[in-house]
Design an enzyme around this catalytic site. Sequence first.
Site, PDB file in Angstrom:
ATOM      1  N   HIS A   1       1.116   1.967  -3.346  1.00  0.00           N
ATOM      2  CA  HIS A   1      -0.015   2.764  -4.139  1.00  0.00           C
ATOM      3  C   HIS A   1       0.543   4.026  -4.115  1.00  0.00           C
ATOM      4  CE1 HIS A   1      -3.480  -0.197  -2.744  1.00  0.00           C
ATOM      5  NE2 HIS A   1      -2.385  -0.755  -3.621  1.00  0.00           N
TER       6      HIS A   1
ATOM      7  N   ASP B   1       0.706  -1.198   0.124  1.00  0.00           N
ATOM      8  CA  ASP B   1       0.103  -0.178  -0.105  1.00  0.00           C
ATOM      9  C   ASP B   1       0.910   1.291  -0.154  1.00  0.00           C
ATOM     10  OD1 ASP B   1      -2.370   1.726   0.411  1.00  0.00           O
ATOM     11  OD2 ASP B   1      -3.321   0.014   1.173  1.00  0.00           O
TER      12      ASP B   1
END
Length: 480
Positions: A335, A301
Site C-alpha cells: 500500500h 499492506d
Amino acid sequence: MIDIKKRDSLRTLGLSTCALGLLSAAGCQTSPAATAGYVKADQARWQQADDIIAGIARTDFPNRDFPVTEFGGKGDGKTDNTDAVARAITACADAGGGRVVIPAGRFNTGPVHLKSNVNLHLEKRAVLSFYTDPERYLPAVLTRWEGVELMGYSPLIYALEQENIAVTGEGILEGNGSNSEWWPWKGKWKNTAWELDPETDQSNTRNPLFQMAEEGVPVSERRFEKNFLRPPFFQPYRCKRVLIEGVTIRNSPFWLVNPVLCEDVVVRGVQCVSHGPNSDGCDPESCNRVLIEKCLFDTGDDCIALKSGRNNDGRRLNTPIQNVVIQDCQMRAGHGGVVIGSEISGGARNIFARRCHMSSPVLDRGVRIKTNSVRGGLIENINVRDIVIGQVKDVFVINFYYEEGDKGDYLPEVRDLHISNMVVDNAERVFHLRGFERAPISGVTLHNVNIKHAKELGTLENVSSIEIKGVFLNGEPLSL
C-alpha cells in the site's frame, strides 16, 4: 490555497548523489544546481542520519551454540517442537547467552519467547513453521494491536523487556497465513466479545479494543472472551538491543516485524514476503534508534510504516517513533513504500530514508503520511532522498483525512519534510495532499525530482506552501 515557491528550475535534473548506481541508471546527471546554502543544510541533515546509525547499541553474543535437536527437536515436518525450542532458549539464557540453532529441516512450533542474550539462528534450508491454532498462542501477553495495548494472543516470536536478542540466519520463518488460516479474521473484530451494557453496545460499528482504550480501561483488563485480533509475527516489546537479520518471513497472520517501545533496533537483510490482509512488512512503534537496511518488502499492506500509538492510547504512552534510518531497501507490492502513520498519536521525528528502489504494478504509494484530527501527532524532520521508483500509483501522499478524518481536537502537523534526488518512471498521480482548512499542509520541500511520466498532477487541497526546485513532470518544469 497554494503558494508555490519556484527557484531556478532546471532543464536537467541535478542530483548530488547517484547512490548504488541506481539514480545514474535512471537518468541522473550531476549538476551544481543546488545553492551552497541548501547543500550545507542537506549535508547536516544526512550527517544526522549517519550519527543515528553510529549511536545504535549493537547486539553481541557469546560463541556458544544450542541446537534444538539436542533438546528433543526434530525437523521432520511432523514433530511439535514448541517445548524443544523453549528448552534450548532457557538453557542458552541460563548459560549467559549464545545461539539457539534451528538446523536444516522443517520444525513445527507454537509461539517462541526469546530471552536476554539469545540469538535464534536459522541455518540455510531451515524452516521454522508456526501452527495456526489460536489456542496455542495463549495465555495472553502484553501486546499492541494497531497502536492500542491489550492482553492478547502471543506474537509468533515475542520478547518482553529483554535485552540483547536476535533472530538471524538464512532460513525461513513460515507463518502459514492463508485464505483459510488467520487471514479470514480480517474485519471479524466486530465479533470480539467483551462485557458491555447491552443497551449501549457499539461493537457492531466500533472495534471493542479501541473503545476500551478511549474509555480508559486498564490494559490488564483489556481481555476478550472471543478474540479475532490476529497476532504479529515478530514483536519485541520494551526491549533493548534487538537484531533481526537475513531471514525470510512468509505468510504472517498480521504485521511482520513489529518492535514496540524498543531501543536500538536493527532490521537488516530481511525478506518480507506476505500478501495477506494487514501484512505490513516492518512497523516499528514508539521506538528510538532504528536502522532498517538492505531488506526486501513484497507485502499485502505498507512495506514500512512508522507508528507511535492510536488516539488516546498513543497519547497516554506519549512516546514518538524517532531517530530512524531506512536505507538500501527494495519495495515491491504494498500500500505504501515509506509510510508514517496512521497510528501516530505519539508523534514522529528524525526520520531518514535513502537509496531505496520501489516498483510494482500494485504499489499504491511511494512516500505516504496518513493521520487525522483524532490521531493528531507532530511529524517533523522527515528526510527522503536518492529514491528510484519504477511504477507506482501515487508518488507523494499526505492525507489528514485518513479514516475518521476531521472529527477530533488533535490537529496533525507536518514540519520539515524534505524530499530530494528522486526519479520516477511511471505514475498515475504525482500528489495526493489533503490538509485541513484549519490546519493546512506546509513545510514541504521537493528538490531535484524527475517524474518522467504521470497521467495527472493529482490533488492538492489546503496546502499552504511547497518549495520546489528542479522538479520535472513529463519532461517539463513543474508549474503549479
